[in-house]
Structure formats: structure tokens, C-alpha cells
Design a protein around this motif. Structure first.
Motif, PDB file in Angstrom:
ATOM      1  N   GLU A 227      36.430  31.602  32.801  1.00 35.88           N
ATOM      2  CA  GLU A 227      37.786  31.472  32.540  1.00 35.88           C
ATOM      3  C   GLU A 227      38.108  30.039  33.248  1.00 35.88           C
ATOM      4  O   GLU A 227      38.977  29.282  32.448  1.00 35.88           O
ATOM      5  N   ALA A 228      37.911  29.738  34.473  1.00 37.91           N
ATOM      6  CA  ALA A 228      38.273  28.669  35.229  1.00 37.91           C
ATOM      7  C   ALA A 228      37.502  27.393  34.478  1.00 37.91           C
ATOM      8  O   ALA A 228      38.211  26.249  34.259  1.00 37.91           O
ATOM      9  N   ALA A 229      36.272  27.497  34.073  1.00 34.57           N
ATOM     10  CA  ALA A 229      35.509  26.579  33.286  1.00 34.57           C
ATOM     11  C   ALA A 229      36.100  25.850  32.097  1.00 34.57           C
ATOM     12  O   ALA A 229      36.386  24.882  32.056  1.00 34.57           O
ATOM     13  N   VAL A 230      36.425  26.972  31.378  1.00 32.92           N
ATOM     14  CA  VAL A 230      37.014  26.662  29.811  1.00 32.92           C
ATOM     15  C   VAL A 230      38.438  26.311  30.181  1.00 32.92           C
ATOM     16  O   VAL A 230      39.040  25.356  29.498  1.00 32.92           O
ATOM     17  N   GLY A 231      39.098  27.047  31.007  1.00 35.40           N
ATOM     18  CA  GLY A 231      40.539  26.748  31.217  1.00 35.40           C
ATOM     19  C   GLY A 231      40.817  25.234  31.745  1.00 35.40           C
ATOM     20  O   GLY A 231      41.673  24.600  31.244  1.00 35.40           O
ATOM     21  N   THR A 232      40.074  24.659  32.642  1.00 31.93           N
ATOM     22  CA  THR A 232      39.994  23.559  33.184  1.00 31.93           C
ATOM     23  C   THR A 232      39.923  22.306  32.198  1.00 31.93           C
ATOM     24  O   THR A 232      40.502  21.381  32.105  1.00 31.93           O
ATOM     25  N   LEU A 233      38.867  22.614  31.507  1.00 31.52           N
ATOM     26  CA  LEU A 233      38.228  21.971  30.232  1.00 31.52           C
ATOM     27  C   LEU A 233      39.355  21.520  29.351  1.00 31.52           C
ATOM     28  O   LEU A 233      39.879  20.280  29.180  1.00 31.52           O
ATOM     29  N   LEU A 234      40.262  22.573  28.860  1.00 32.70           N
ATOM     30  CA  LEU A 234      41.245  22.490  27.830  1.00 32.70           C
ATOM     31  C   LEU A 234      42.527  22.013  28.505  1.00 32.70           C
ATOM     32  O   LEU A 234      43.220  21.176  27.831  1.00 32.70           O
ATOM     33  N   ASP A 235      42.959  22.575  29.470  1.00 34.47           N
ATOM     34  CA  ASP A 235      44.189  22.316  30.233  1.00 34.47           C
ATOM     35  C   ASP A 235      44.174  20.657  30.721  1.00 34.47           C
ATOM     36  O   ASP A 235      45.432  20.343  30.870  1.00 34.47           O
ATOM     37  N   SER A 236      43.201  20.205  31.128  1.00 36.73           N
ATOM     38  CA  SER A 236      43.144  18.785  31.603  1.00 36.73           C
ATOM     39  C   SER A 236      42.941  17.659  30.343  1.00 36.73           C
ATOM     40  O   SER A 236      43.092  16.477  30.774  1.00 36.73           O
ATOM     41  N   THR A 237      42.592  18.018  29.407  1.00 36.83           N
ATOM     42  CA  THR A 237      42.583  17.246  28.268  1.00 36.83           C
ATOM     43  C   THR A 237      43.679  17.361  27.127  1.00 36.83           C
ATOM     44  O   THR A 237      43.160  16.691  25.896  1.00 36.83           O
ATOM     45  N   THR A 238      44.638  17.897  27.438  1.00 33.68           N
ATOM     46  CA  THR A 238      45.409  17.791  26.299  1.00 33.68           C
ATOM     47  C   THR A 238      46.399  16.551  26.058  1.00 33.68           C
ATOM     48  O   THR A 238      46.369  15.688  27.007  1.00 33.68           O
ATOM     49  N   GLU A 239      46.932  16.234  25.082  1.00 32.41           N
ATOM     50  CA  GLU A 239      47.441  14.975  24.898  1.00 32.41           C
ATOM     51  C   GLU A 239      48.805  14.644  25.612  1.00 32.41           C
ATOM     52  O   GLU A 239      48.864  13.704  26.294  1.00 32.41           O
ATOM     53  N   GLU A 240      49.415  15.894  25.922  1.00 28.62           N
ATOM     54  CA  GLU A 240      50.628  15.756  26.923  1.00 28.62           C
ATOM     55  C   GLU A 240      50.010  15.497  28.326  1.00 28.62           C
ATOM     56  O   GLU A 240      50.673  14.680  29.125  1.00 28.62           O
ATOM     57  N   GLU A 241      48.896  16.013  28.796  1.00 33.25           N
ATOM     58  CA  GLU A 241      48.398  15.915  30.075  1.00 33.25           C
ATOM     59  C   GLU A 241      47.945  14.596  30.330  1.00 33.25           C
ATOM     60  O   GLU A 241      48.211  13.857  31.278  1.00 33.25           O
ATOM     61  N   VAL A 242      47.265  13.960  29.262  1.00 38.15           N
ATOM     62  CA  VAL A 242      46.571  12.552  29.379  1.00 38.15           C
ATOM     63  C   VAL A 242      47.720  11.572  29.316  1.00 38.15           C
ATOM     64  O   VAL A 242      47.538  10.676  30.245  1.00 38.15           O
ATOM     65  N   ASN A 243      48.740  11.588  28.561  1.00 40.76           N
ATOM     66  CA  ASN A 243      49.677  10.750  28.402  1.00 40.76           C
ATOM     67  C   ASN A 243      50.819  10.650  29.548  1.00 40.76           C
ATOM     68  O   ASN A 243      51.389   9.718  29.815  1.00 40.76           O
ATOM     69  N   ARG A 244      50.781  11.988  30.521  1.00 42.58           N
ATOM     70  CA  ARG A 244      51.601  11.735  31.641  1.00 42.58           C
ATOM     71  C   ARG A 244      50.928  10.914  32.829  1.00 42.58           C
ATOM     72  O   ARG A 244      51.979  10.652  33.773  1.00 42.58           O
ATOM     73  N   LEU A 245      49.585  10.697  32.843  1.00 39.45           N
ATOM     74  CA  LEU A 245      49.233   9.955  33.884  1.00 39.45           C
ATOM     75  C   LEU A 245      49.729   8.705  34.173  1.00 39.45           C
ATOM     76  O   LEU A 245      50.068   8.600  35.515  1.00 39.45           O
ATOM     77  N   PRO A 246      49.712   7.810  33.387  1.00 41.58           N
ATOM     78  CA  PRO A 246      50.168   6.357  33.679  1.00 41.58           C
ATOM     79  C   PRO A 246      51.763   6.421  34.449  1.00 41.58           C
ATOM     80  O   PRO A 246      52.117   5.695  35.320  1.00 41.58           O
ATOM     81  N   GLN A 247      52.578   7.352  33.952  1.00 39.74           N
ATOM     82  CA  GLN A 247      53.957   7.358  34.557  1.00 39.74           C
ATOM     83  C   GLN A 247      53.869   8.022  35.821  1.00 39.74           C
ATOM     84  O   GLN A 247      54.538   7.789  36.885  1.00 39.74           O
TER      85      GLN A 247
END
Length: 263
Positions: free
Chosen positions: A172-192
Motif C-alpha cells: 500500500e505504501a509503495a503504490v500510494g507513494t508512487l501515485l500521490d507524489s506524481t499527481t499534477e497538483e503535487e508536481v505543480n505545487r513544488l515551485p511555489q
């Protein structure tokens, strides 16, 4: 890194929830209802998906908040590799008074490439579904497992340890981490996020990193005040792939020590 840095620096490492010896969920899970402090903008909106899952970078940063509070560590530099770098950045936002600075190793991004990320997520899910325990016993599997990520072969001990960590990670952690860290929302939040951090933030990049290419490291680093138009906060390590701390440990340790000691 610890074997090299602990000569003159106090070091602490821990396993993310669901990986290594950390359980995926425990009866003592911290309450993620409210951030502990730091950024109060919409970046830390507690009604968003950041806190809906145990495996977003923000949720992992909350685990680190709880750890440092429990150990009464009031001043620390955070060093994170790849996704760990993202987690360190979020933790710095949550704990501006405790975190003196961040060093990201093989970490960057902040650009959402829809097709590339969809392929990565799909391939990653399939890869994680096939993890038999006997995989770590196959001859030379350690070298094959890391070959695509490195510019030079790893020491066999560390190569094998990566295979073991992969096999035993909570599904659950392996798949959850993969999916939750690569969403468009998550990626686009990084620069700000990076642009709002007051602490110094440095980025160590592998010159031959095919997973997180130096241009993507520089892109995220450019949003921090230390970038100064000529990448003053980016250090590119030659002959190095995505596992800088294992491929070039002396160089990485040297850069970390120089940064932390302010040299």
C-alpha cells in the motif's frame, strides 16, 4: 553518508512509513488535522488531498515533524534523496524554526509532463505488483536492478540492499507513494513551495542522472532566492547518476559538510 559525516556532525536517519522497518500504519499515528506552523498559504490547505492520504509528500513531512518533536530536535539541516528531497522541502515549510536548511540530492522537477508522468505511473504500478520474495536471491539481480539508475556500478552491498528494500516495502505504501507524489497538483505545487522557503536550499545533481536530469534540478532550484541567475545553489557532480550518495559518496559528503558548515 552517515559513516562519513558523523565524524564531526550529529546524524539521524529514519525509514519512511511503509518502508524499511517503519510500519505503514500504527496505533500512534499523528493527527494531520492541522499543520504545525510555517507556511499558512493555500500550499498547506488542510482540506486538500495533501492530508487525505498517508503517502503524500506533505503527510510524510508531518511524520518528520512528529519525529523531530518527539526527539526534541530543535535545530537541523534536512537532507533528502529524490522523493526524500521533496519531503524535506515540505518539512522545512512546516518547521521554519527547527529546520536550518535543506539539501536535495537528485531531486528537482516542478514541471508536469502529462504523457511522461502517465507512463511512469502506469509502468511503476505494474513493476510494484511483481515483487516475489525470491527476487532478491537471484544471481546478479542487484546489479541489474540498479543499472538504469547509475552512471557507475554500485558497491555490491548497497546494490543488494536496494533490492531487499524494494521487495519488503509495504504494498500500500509503495503504490500510494508512487501515485500521490506524481499527481499534477503535487508536481505543480513544488515551485511555489521552494519560492516561499526562507531557509537556504541547495541541490546536488548527478551530471548523468537519467531519472532526474540536471535541467529539471536547475528548474526547481531557480525558484529559490539563492539561485541568483547562475545556479549558485546547484552543484553538479560529474560521472554520477541518480544515486549520488552511493555512486560518489566522498564528493556528496564533502559538499554536505561544506554547506552545513557554511564554507
Amino acid at each position: 553518508m552517515i559513516s562519513r559525516l558523523s565524524i564531526d556532525l550529529q546524524c539521524l536517519s529514519y525509514d519512511l512509513r511503509g518502508f524499511g522497518e517503519s510500519q505503514s500504519q500504527t496505533e500512534t499515528d499523528v493527527d494531520r488535522g492541522e499543520p504545525t506552523g510555517g507556511l499558512t498559504s493555500h500550499l498547506l490547505d488542510t482540506s486538500s488531498s495533501q492530508f487525505d492520504s498517508l503517502y503524500t509528500p506533505t503527510a510524510y513531512a508531518q511524520d518528520l515533524v512528529a519525529l523531530l518533536q518527539e526527539l526534541n530536535i530543535t535545530s537541523a539541516w534536512l537532507i533528502g534523496h529524490s522523493l526524500g528531497g521533496t519531503i524535506a522541502l515540505w518539512a522545512a515549510a512546516l518547521m521554519p524554526d527547527r529546520v536550518q536548511g535543506v539539501i536535495c540530492i537528485n531531486a528537482g522537477g516542478g514541471i508536469y509532463l502529462k504523457e511522461a508522468f502517465e507512463q511512469f505511473r502506469s509502468a511503476g504500478q505494474r513493476f510494484l505488483q511483481v515483487r516475489p520474495r525470491w527476487l532478491s536471491q537471484l544471481p546478479l539481480i542487484d546489479l541489474l536492478f540498479t543499472r538504469a539508475s547509475v552512471a557507475r556500478p554500485l558497491d555490491r552491498y548497497w546494490a543488494r540492499q536496494r533490492v531487499i528494500d524494494f521487495v519488503v516495502a509495504d504494498p500500500e505504501a509503495a503504490v500510494g507513494t508512487l501515485l500521490d507524489s506524481t499527481t499534477e497538483e503535487e508536481v505543480n505545487r513544488l515551485p511555489q513551495l521552494v519560492s516561499q522557503l526562507k531557509q537556504p536550499v541547495y541541490f546536488l545533481a548527478g551530471a548523468d542522472d537519467k531519472v532526474m536530469e540536471p535541467k529539471y534540478v536547475r528548474h526547481l532550484a531557480s525558484f529559490h532566492r539563492l539561485f541568483q541567475y547562475c545556479a549558485d545553489n546547484v552543484i553538479e557532480i560529474p560521472d554520477c547518476g541518480h544515486l549520488a550518495m552511493l555512486e560518489q559518496p566522498d564528493a556528496v559528503a564533502g559538499h554536505i559538510r561544506a554547506i552545513v558548515n557554511g564554507q
